[in-house]
Scaffold this motif. Structure first.
Motif, PDB file in Angstrom:
ATOM      1  N   ILE A   4       8.188  53.900 128.578  1.00  0.00           N
ATOM      2  CA  ILE A   4       9.218  52.924 128.945  1.00  0.00           C
ATOM      3  C   ILE A   4       8.535  51.776 129.667  1.00  0.00           C
ATOM      4  N   GLN A   5       8.659  50.595 129.130  1.00  0.00           N
ATOM      5  CA  GLN A   5       8.079  49.429 129.779  1.00  0.00           C
ATOM      6  C   GLN A   5       8.805  49.163 131.092  1.00  0.00           C
ATOM      7  N   ALA A   6       8.065  48.670 132.085  1.00  0.00           N
ATOM      8  CA  ALA A   6       8.650  48.436 133.411  1.00  0.00           C
ATOM      9  C   ALA A   6       9.843  47.496 133.334  1.00  0.00           C
ATOM     10  N   ALA A   7       9.705  46.446 132.515  1.00  0.00           N
ATOM     11  CA  ALA A   7      10.809  45.491 132.418  1.00  0.00           C
ATOM     12  C   ALA A   7      12.044  46.159 131.861  1.00  0.00           C
ATOM     13  N   THR A   8      11.859  47.047 130.865  1.00  0.00           N
ATOM     14  CA  THR A   8      12.997  47.745 130.272  1.00  0.00           C
ATOM     15  C   THR A   8      13.657  48.657 131.287  1.00  0.00           C
ATOM     16  N   LEU A   9      12.847  49.378 132.056  1.00  0.00           N
ATOM     17  CA  LEU A   9      13.394  50.251 133.087  1.00  0.00           C
ATOM     18  C   LEU A   9      14.136  49.442 134.148  1.00  0.00           C
ATOM     19  N   ALA A  10      13.562  48.318 134.547  1.00  0.00           N
ATOM     20  CA  ALA A  10      14.215  47.466 135.550  1.00  0.00           C
ATOM     21  C   ALA A  10      15.548  46.936 135.023  1.00  0.00           C
ATOM     22  N   GLU A  11      15.556  46.535 133.762  1.00  0.00           N
ATOM     23  CA  GLU A  11      16.795  46.038 133.165  1.00  0.00           C
ATOM     24  C   GLU A  11      17.841  47.142 133.084  1.00  0.00           C
ATOM     25  N   HIS A  12      17.384  48.355 132.760  1.00  0.00           N
ATOM     26  CA  HIS A  12      18.302  49.494 132.694  1.00  0.00           C
ATOM     27  C   HIS A  12      18.913  49.773 134.066  1.00  0.00           C
ATOM     28  N   ARG A  13      18.074  49.780 135.094  1.00  0.00           N
ATOM     29  CA  ARG A  13      18.579  50.039 136.445  1.00  0.00           C
ATOM     30  C   ARG A  13      19.550  48.955 136.893  1.00  0.00           C
ATOM     31  N   GLU A  14      19.252  47.708 136.573  1.00  0.00           N
ATOM     32  CA  GLU A  14      20.152  46.615 136.947  1.00  0.00           C
ATOM     33  C   GLU A  14      21.483  46.729 136.220  1.00  0.00           C
ATOM     34  N   ALA A  15      21.431  47.150 134.948  1.00  0.00           N
ATOM     35  CA  ALA A  15      22.670  47.329 134.186  1.00  0.00           C
ATOM     36  C   ALA A  15      23.516  48.451 134.787  1.00  0.00           C
ATOM     37  N   GLN A  16      22.866  49.533 135.207  1.00  0.00           N
ATOM     38  CA  GLN A  16      23.596  50.646 135.830  1.00  0.00           C
ATOM     39  C   GLN A  16      24.192  50.215 137.169  1.00  0.00           C
ATOM     40  N   ARG A  17      23.389  49.493 137.941  1.00  0.00           N
ATOM     41  CA  ARG A  17      23.889  49.006 139.238  1.00  0.00           C
ATOM     42  C   ARG A  17      25.075  48.077 139.034  1.00  0.00           C
ATOM     43  N   ARG A  18      24.984  47.186 138.032  1.00  0.00           N
ATOM     44  CA  ARG A  18      26.082  46.270 137.742  1.00  0.00           C
ATOM     45  C   ARG A  18      27.325  47.036 137.316  1.00  0.00           C
ATOM     46  N   ALA A  19      27.135  48.087 136.519  1.00  0.00           N
ATOM     47  CA  ALA A  19      28.277  48.899 136.071  1.00  0.00           C
ATOM     48  C   ALA A  19      28.972  49.548 137.264  1.00  0.00           C
ATOM     49  N   LEU A  20      28.200  50.002 138.242  1.00  0.00           N
ATOM     50  CA  LEU A  20      28.794  50.623 139.427  1.00  0.00           C
ATOM     51  C   LEU A  20      29.542  49.602 140.279  1.00  0.00           C
ATOM     52  N   LEU A  21      28.956  48.423 140.461  1.00  0.00           N
ATOM     53  CA  LEU A  21      29.651  47.378 141.217  1.00  0.00           C
ATOM     54  C   LEU A  21      30.935  46.957 140.510  1.00  0.00           C
ATOM     55  N   ASP A  22      30.872  46.815 139.197  1.00  0.00           N
ATOM     56  CA  ASP A  22      32.069  46.425 138.440  1.00  0.00           C
ATOM     57  C   ASP A  22      33.135  47.503 138.518  1.00  0.00           C
ATOM     58  N   ALA A  23      32.708  48.765 138.508  1.00  0.00           N
ATOM     59  CA  ALA A  23      33.664  49.863 138.611  1.00  0.00           C
ATOM     60  C   ALA A  23      34.339  49.862 139.976  1.00  0.00           C
ATOM     61  N   ALA A  24      33.556  49.665 141.026  1.00  0.00           N
ATOM     62  CA  ALA A  24      34.130  49.611 142.374  1.00  0.00           C
ATOM     63  C   ALA A  24      35.092  48.436 142.502  1.00  0.00           C
ATOM     64  N   ARG A  25      34.718  47.288 141.925  1.00  0.00           N
ATOM     65  CA  ARG A  25      35.582  46.112 141.971  1.00  0.00           C
ATOM     66  C   ARG A  25      36.914  46.387 141.264  1.00  0.00           C
ATOM     67  N   ALA A  26      36.856  46.982 140.090  1.00  0.00           N
ATOM     68  CA  ALA A  26      38.074  47.256 139.322  1.00  0.00           C
ATOM     69  C   ALA A  26      39.002  48.195 140.074  1.00  0.00           C
ATOM     70  N   ILE A  27      38.429  49.194 140.720  1.00  0.00           N
ATOM     71  CA  ILE A  27      39.259  50.140 141.482  1.00  0.00           C
ATOM     72  C   ILE A  27      39.914  49.447 142.666  1.00  0.00           C
ATOM     73  N   LEU A  28      39.142  48.603 143.370  1.00  0.00           N
ATOM     74  CA  LEU A  28      39.686  47.916 144.538  1.00  0.00           C
ATOM     75  C   LEU A  28      40.724  46.860 144.159  1.00  0.00           C
ATOM     76  N   VAL A  29      40.517  46.169 143.054  1.00  0.00           N
ATOM     77  CA  VAL A  29      41.504  45.185 142.614  1.00  0.00           C
ATOM     78  C   VAL A  29      42.821  45.886 142.289  1.00  0.00           C
ATOM     79  N   ALA A  30      42.736  47.065 141.676  1.00  0.00           N
ATOM     80  CA  ALA A  30      43.946  47.810 141.329  1.00  0.00           C
ATOM     81  C   ALA A  30      44.660  48.344 142.570  1.00  0.00           C
ATOM     82  N   ASP A  31      43.897  48.698 143.610  1.00  0.00           N
ATOM     83  CA  ASP A  31      44.492  49.249 144.824  1.00  0.00           C
ATOM     84  C   ASP A  31      43.645  48.855 146.031  1.00  0.00           C
ATOM     85  N   PRO A  32      43.809  47.610 146.537  1.00  0.00           N
ATOM     86  CA  PRO A  32      42.967  47.128 147.633  1.00  0.00           C
ATOM     87  C   PRO A  32      43.115  47.925 148.925  1.00  0.00           C
TER      88      PRO A  32
END
Length: 199
Positions: A4-32
């Motif tokens: 796994i190239q470092a850039a690919t791994l870094a991109e994967h981790r950033e995508a996962q982190r973004r997915a978690l932030l987006d999930a938290a945002r969606a939950i909070l918007v639905a029920d702040p």
């Protein structure tokens, strides 16, 4: 097994982190009123709960990073809409419209709750980012010919704030945005000659 190239791994981790932030945002918007648990965030993002600890050590860290992520996105959205407007008068109206559209989407209620449940340093950071939104507004008012752009920006923010409270109490979004722009519009129309900043 392929390396796994470092850039690919870094991109994967950033995508996962973004997915978690987006999930938290969606939950909070639905029920702040109820901050989500890490289990809820991981489930919404499609990850196993232990995986979330590779990105956030605690719920407080997740929520702090969500707040730090939310305000720059808000400011960027407002700035982009203002920059695309045809003249400074329309830029000011876009400032009002875009802020209220974001409030109507639930982002403001979520951000307001976040500032009450995380530490003072992050809350202060959110206030600084909020203050940065004034810069393009003041610039547009100055170009439009407002005699006191700073004071006028404060008054316009007062209208936006009052309209925001109306939206959060359940008022119709289209009517509320229209009412706010109708209050600001006549003042802007009275500026002469308006577009080039000359008086």
């Amino acid at each position: 097994m392929p390396r796994i190239q470092a850039a690919t791994l870094a991109e994967h981790r950033e995508a996962q982190r973004r997915a978690l932030l987006d999930a938290a945002r969606a939950i909070l918007v639905a029920d702040p009123a109820r901050p989500p648990t890490l289990t809820e965030v991981a489930a919404r993002a499609g990850l196993a709960r232990p995986s979330i600890y590779q990105y956030f050590s605690s719920r407080d860290q997740l929520l702090a990073e969500l707040l730090a992520d939310t305000f720059p996105q808000w400011a960027r959205r407002v700035s982009e809409r203002m920059a695309a407007a045809s003249d400074p008068v329309e830029q000011v109206l876009e400032y009002v419209r875009t802020n209220l559209e974001l409030v109507a989407s639930g982002e403001h209620a979520m951000a307001r709750v976040l500032t009450t449940i995380i530490d003072d340093d992050i809350a202060a950071y959110s206030r600084e980012l909020h203050d940065e939104l004034h810069t393009p507004l003041i610039d547009a008012l100055e170009t439009a010919g407002a005699p006191d752009p700073v004071a006028t920006a404060g008054l316009i923010d007062g209208i936006v704030y009052a309209a925001s409270r109306m939206l959060e109490s359940g008022q119709n979004a289209d009517r509320t945005v229209a009412a706010a722009t109708e209050l600001v519009g006549p003042y802007l129309a009275a500026l002469s000659p308006g577009a080039d900043g000359s008086r």
